[in-house]
Design a protein around this motif. Structure first.
Motif, PDB file in Angstrom:
ATOM      1  N   VAL A 249       2.846 -23.726  18.660  1.00 41.26           N
ATOM      2  CA  VAL A 249       4.102 -24.539  19.362  1.00 41.26           C
ATOM      3  C   VAL A 249       5.142 -23.657  19.816  1.00 41.26           C
ATOM      4  N   LYS A 262       3.234 -27.477  23.417  1.00 39.41           N
ATOM      5  CA  LYS A 262       2.061 -27.267  22.510  1.00 39.41           C
ATOM      6  C   LYS A 262       0.689 -26.959  23.104  1.00 39.41           C
ATOM      7  N   ASP A 378       2.669 -35.573  16.951  1.00 40.49           N
ATOM      8  CA  ASP A 378       1.405 -35.347  16.762  1.00 40.49           C
ATOM      9  C   ASP A 378       0.550 -36.136  16.415  1.00 40.49           C
TER      10      ASP A 378
END
Length: 563
Positions: A249, A262, A378
């Motif tokens: 990241v 990402k 996420d």
């Protein structure tokens, strides 16, 4: 190149100790020394890199001379000897022109911007092997995936392997590896996929075996697989690197806008990546899920290489709690924590009601933006770190089962309970506190918050109410709060009253008779019964190490699974 000079250091009265050879060890400010371990790779023809073997004792400025003996791809070559001697002489000249502090600053900058440690691992069989996953930014827009393999078994004394086996911190190990090979990186022909460098010391010399790392090659999704989303596609050449965050990241900018990039960590996480892209695209309406900017594609606009999300300036909730409550001891006011709790529950409700599962709902995956609002990140069904699993997963973990198929709404809700408990207790690591997690009467939080946390932390997954139902347990928001539709909700607080649940979950602890606005909810109407939900776990041959505190681990990489 074995840059480690085997000479004693010159005594010096300087505050910052001078290394005999600037390449001989990591700068002292990177940490102390000790041990750890990982990898198993086929050997290729060795690239034997030239060696520094002398130091000038008359100067406090670190420098070294070179040994002309070089062996490229296993062949003796006088031309190569001359080439490496010239390169090493240039390197020595550069080193001589700077002080120790300047050298250390240069190495630190290289480690942050050029030779970036993504993660490292060693095998759970405790064999002394170690593997490092590195991003080598060869040029501004050329990022190389590199793995570095070392075998510490029977390492010669004073060799690079011997030194690394006694070094404690992964950052220090990466530093020493980089210093050992940095002058020869320009001579390595890197693969477009993933390049493995196996470092091996024989006969007092460090050899670098260069081979394509077939186990780590990622078959990237095609643009056609995400075309239905209608999202922005940003080419790699249009992304400006800012800094490394953690794992794979990065903080970057696109047309002046600060974003988070990402990447796909490994070959077996492609499906997780596509799940996250679809989830983020479908959750663009939510004010408490991180904003989705688009995807990263190669310069030919054929392959999807990563995704871009907004940058949350205040960082992860785990770090905010740590810094405010454990490091600086200034605490967090209750009204801020209540606001974040409401926004977190709202965000999770948006995720679940849209048909997705977060899958790794920890304090690391909740961030606070510059406006002070909580957002979930996420959303990829990855699983969770040890200690965050719901109780129904215990038996499966103990029987060494892989649990990824059990991740679902109910595991998210249990982890939500741990998040709410952490907010109440101002504890950044609730997973270390032992179970059961209880908010006793001595904890100064409203009764409705305590009861909501207990619902989520119930051992019986059927007792964990949906996030959309939990929202009604919050007191009505102030009229000028415009952060979320849920905050302006006219829903009444919820109370659960069935034979299976003895406690009455009341808003602010008010009695139902004196507040007719509170309604009783039939438990069967509020609960859904999906398949059981558990953490992602399985029999892995290695343990992983990460470069940033408190982060949830990336998914396991398949390195050397076949031995």
């Amino acid at each position: 190149v074995d840059r480690r000079a085997h000479y004693p250091r010159k005594p010096s009265g300087r505050v910052s100790k001078t290394h005999v050879d600037p390449h001989s060890s990591a700068p002292s400010f990177f940490g102390e020394l000790l041990h750890e371990t990982t990898s198993n790779y086929a050997q290729s023809l060795p690239l034997d890199l030239a060696e520094f073997e002398a130091a000038d004792a008359s100067s406090d400025i670190p420098h070294a001379e070179t040994d002309d003996d070089s062996d490229i791809d296993g062949n003796e070559a006088d031309d190569a000897d001359d080439e490496y001697a010239t390169q090493d002489a240039a390197s020595v000249a550069d080193t001589c022109s700077m002080t120790t502090s300047q050298y250390e600053a240069m190495i630190l900058d290289k480690l942050e911007r050029e030779w970036i440690l993504n993660l490292s691992m060693h095998f759970r069989d405790r064999s002394k092997r170690e593997k490092f996953f590195v991003t080598y930014r060869e040029e501004e827009h050329i990022w190389r995936r590199v793995t570095v393999s070392l075998d510490y078994r029977d390492a010669p004394e004073n060799s690079l392997e011997w030194d690394l086996s006694r070094t404690k911190y992964q950052r220090d190990k990466s530093t020493k590896i980089y210093e050992a090979i940095r002058d020869s990186l320009q001579d390595i022909q890197f693969y477009d996929t993933v390049t493995n460098l196996k470092l091996e010391t024989t006969d007092g010399r460090l050899h670098v075996h260069v081979v394509e790392d077939g186990n780590e090659i990622i078959h990237y999704p095609t643009v056609s697989q995400i075309r239905h989303l209608g999202c922005k596609r940003v080419k790699e050449r249009d992304i400006v690197f800012d800094s490394h965050m953690s794992g794979f990241v990065y903080k970057v900018s696109v047309m002046g806008k600060m974003l988070i990039k990402k990447e796909i960590p490994s070959p077996d996480t492609v499906e997780e990546f596509l799940y996250e892209v679809n989830a983020l695209s479908g959750l663009r309406f939510s004010k408490h899920v991180i904003d989705f900017y688009g995807v990263v594609v190669d310069d030919d606009d054929e392959q999807v290489k990563g995704l871009l999300i907004s940058f949350a300036g205040q960082g992860a909730l785990i770090d905010i709690i740590f810094e405010n409550c454990k490091e600086n001891h200034i605490g967090l006011p209750w009204n801020t924590r209540e606001k974040w709790a409401r926004q977190i529950v709202q965000g999770l409700a948006d995720v679940h009601e849209s048909g997705f599962v977060q899958g790794d709902f920890t304090l690391s995956n909740i961030v606070i933006d510059d406006a002070g609002d909580a957002k979930i990140i996420d959303i990829n069904r990855r699983g969770c770190p040890v200690g965050w699993e719901p109780p129904e997963a215990t038996a499966l973990i103990e029987s060494n089962q892989r649990l990824s198929m059990y991740i679902g709404v109910k595991s998210d809700l249990y982890q939500l309970g741990m998040v709410l408990w952490g907010l109440a207790m101002l504890e950044d690591e609730p997973e270390t506190q032992g179970r059961p997690l209880i908010l006793g009467p001595e904890i100064n939080v409203p009764d409705w918050y305590r009861q909501m946390t207990e619902i989520c932390l119930s051992d019986d997954p059927r007792m964990r109410l949906q996030a959309s139902s939990l929202l009604r347990m919050f007191p009505r928001a102030v009229p000028d709060d415009e952060h979320s539709d849920a905050l302006r909700s006219d829903h009444d607080p919820v109370r659960v009253d069935t034979g299976a649940v003895n406690n009455e979950y009341l808003s602010d602890g008010y009695d139902v008779e004196s507040h007719s606005a509170m309604r009783t909810v039939d438990l069967d109407e509020e609960l859904v019964y999906p398949s059981s939900t558990y953490l992602h776990s399985g029999p892995l041959p290695y343990d992983q190490y990460y470069t940033s505190r408190g982060r949830s681990p990336p998914s396991p990489l398949p390195s050397d699974m076949g031995g």
